[in-house]
Write a protein that holds these residues in place. Structure first.
Motif, mmCIF file in Angstrom:
data_model
loop_
_atom_site.group_PDB
_atom_site.id
_atom_site.type_symbol
_atom_site.label_atom_id
_atom_site.label_comp_id
_atom_site.label_asym_id
_atom_site.label_seq_id
_atom_site.Cartn_x
_atom_site.Cartn_y
_atom_site.Cartn_z
ATOM 1 N N UNK A 193 -19.199 19.607 56.849
ATOM 2 C CA UNK A 193 -18.552 18.316 56.628
ATOM 3 C C UNK A 193 -18.668 17.477 57.901
ATOM 4 N N UNK A 194 -18.490 16.199 57.745
ATOM 5 C CA UNK A 194 -18.497 15.290 58.885
ATOM 6 C C UNK A 194 -17.287 15.577 59.755
ATOM 7 N N UNK A 195 -17.451 15.381 61.068
ATOM 8 C CA UNK A 195 -16.288 15.470 61.939
ATOM 9 C C UNK A 195 -15.299 14.391 61.532
ATOM 10 N N UNK A 196 -14.028 14.718 61.491
ATOM 11 C CA UNK A 196 -13.034 13.693 61.136
ATOM 12 C C UNK A 196 -12.772 12.777 62.320
ATOM 13 N N UNK A 197 -13.693 11.825 62.537
ATOM 14 C CA UNK A 197 -13.599 10.955 63.705
ATOM 15 C C UNK A 197 -13.083 9.560 63.371
ATOM 16 N N UNK A 198 -12.738 9.335 62.104
ATOM 17 C CA UNK A 198 -12.205 8.042 61.718
ATOM 18 C C UNK A 198 -13.256 6.978 61.461
ATOM 19 N N UNK A 199 -14.534 7.340 61.583
ATOM 20 C CA UNK A 199 -15.620 6.386 61.351
ATOM 21 C C UNK A 199 -16.234 6.685 59.990
ATOM 22 N N UNK A 200 -15.984 5.829 59.005
ATOM 23 C CA UNK A 200 -16.459 6.092 57.648
ATOM 24 C C UNK A 200 -17.975 6.004 57.526
ATOM 25 N N UNK A 201 -18.600 5.168 58.345
ATOM 26 C CA UNK A 201 -20.049 4.944 58.229
ATOM 27 C C UNK A 201 -20.867 6.200 58.503
ATOM 28 N N UNK A 202 -20.353 7.118 59.339
ATOM 29 C CA UNK A 202 -21.133 8.317 59.644
ATOM 30 C C UNK A 202 -20.727 9.526 58.812
ATOM 31 N N UNK A 203 -19.847 9.325 57.826
ATOM 32 C CA UNK A 203 -19.511 10.425 56.928
ATOM 33 C C UNK A 203 -20.746 10.819 56.111
ATOM 34 N N UNK A 204 -20.931 12.091 55.903
ATOM 35 C CA UNK A 204 -22.129 12.560 55.202
ATOM 36 C C UNK A 204 -22.283 11.896 53.847
ATOM 37 N N UNK A 205 -21.206 11.725 53.118
ATOM 38 C CA UNK A 205 -21.280 11.092 51.798
ATOM 39 C C UNK A 205 -21.756 9.638 51.851
ATOM 40 N N UNK A 206 -21.594 8.989 53.003
ATOM 41 C CA UNK A 206 -21.956 7.581 53.132
ATOM 42 C C UNK A 206 -23.348 7.352 53.726
ATOM 43 N N UNK A 207 -24.035 8.415 54.106
ATOM 44 C CA UNK A 207 -25.369 8.267 54.691
ATOM 45 C C UNK A 207 -26.392 7.911 53.613
ATOM 46 N N UNK A 208 -27.538 7.386 54.058
ATOM 47 C CA UNK A 208 -28.620 7.072 53.132
ATOM 48 C C UNK A 208 -29.098 8.334 52.435
#
Length: 104
Positions: free
Chosen positions: A87-102
């Motif tokens: 899972x993505x690190x919970x860093x508070x940045x939604x843009x780098x969440x795995x589900x939000x990547x291209x």
């Protein structure tokens, strides 16, 4: 304390954590860790593969091994549902969440 104090204190906290997240991202870039830039999902929307910034395409198990070894930036491995999950690190940045990547 009044409502305003809570807001100001929270905003200070957010500013500190945003600065810390930026510093950690810079550290990861300098550490030689590869960043995941795209994902492949199956028909159910589950992530089944990852693409790194160098263009490598990793199946889920390979990515899991590399994440456990600390070779991938901004991801964590945790155990849930009887298996290890990336899972993505919970860093508070939604843009780098795995589900939000291209997708690739």
């Amino acid at each position: 304390m009044n409502h305003k104090d809570f807001e100001e204190i929270y905003q200070e906290y957010r500013n500190q954590t945003d600065n810390q997240a930026s510093m950690e991202m810079d550290e990861d870039a300098d550490s030689g860790k590869e960043q995941i830039v795209a994902v492949r999902k199956n028909d159910d929307g589950d992530i089944i593969a990852f693409k790194t910034e160098s263009g490598r395409e990793l199946d889920y198990l390979t990515a899991l091994d590399e994440a456990k070894a600390g070779k991938l930036a901004h991801v964590d491995v945790f155990h849930k549902y009887g298996r290890d999950i990336i899972r993505s690190e919970p860093d508070g940045v939604k843009e780098n969440n795995l589900d939000n990547l291209d997708n690739f």
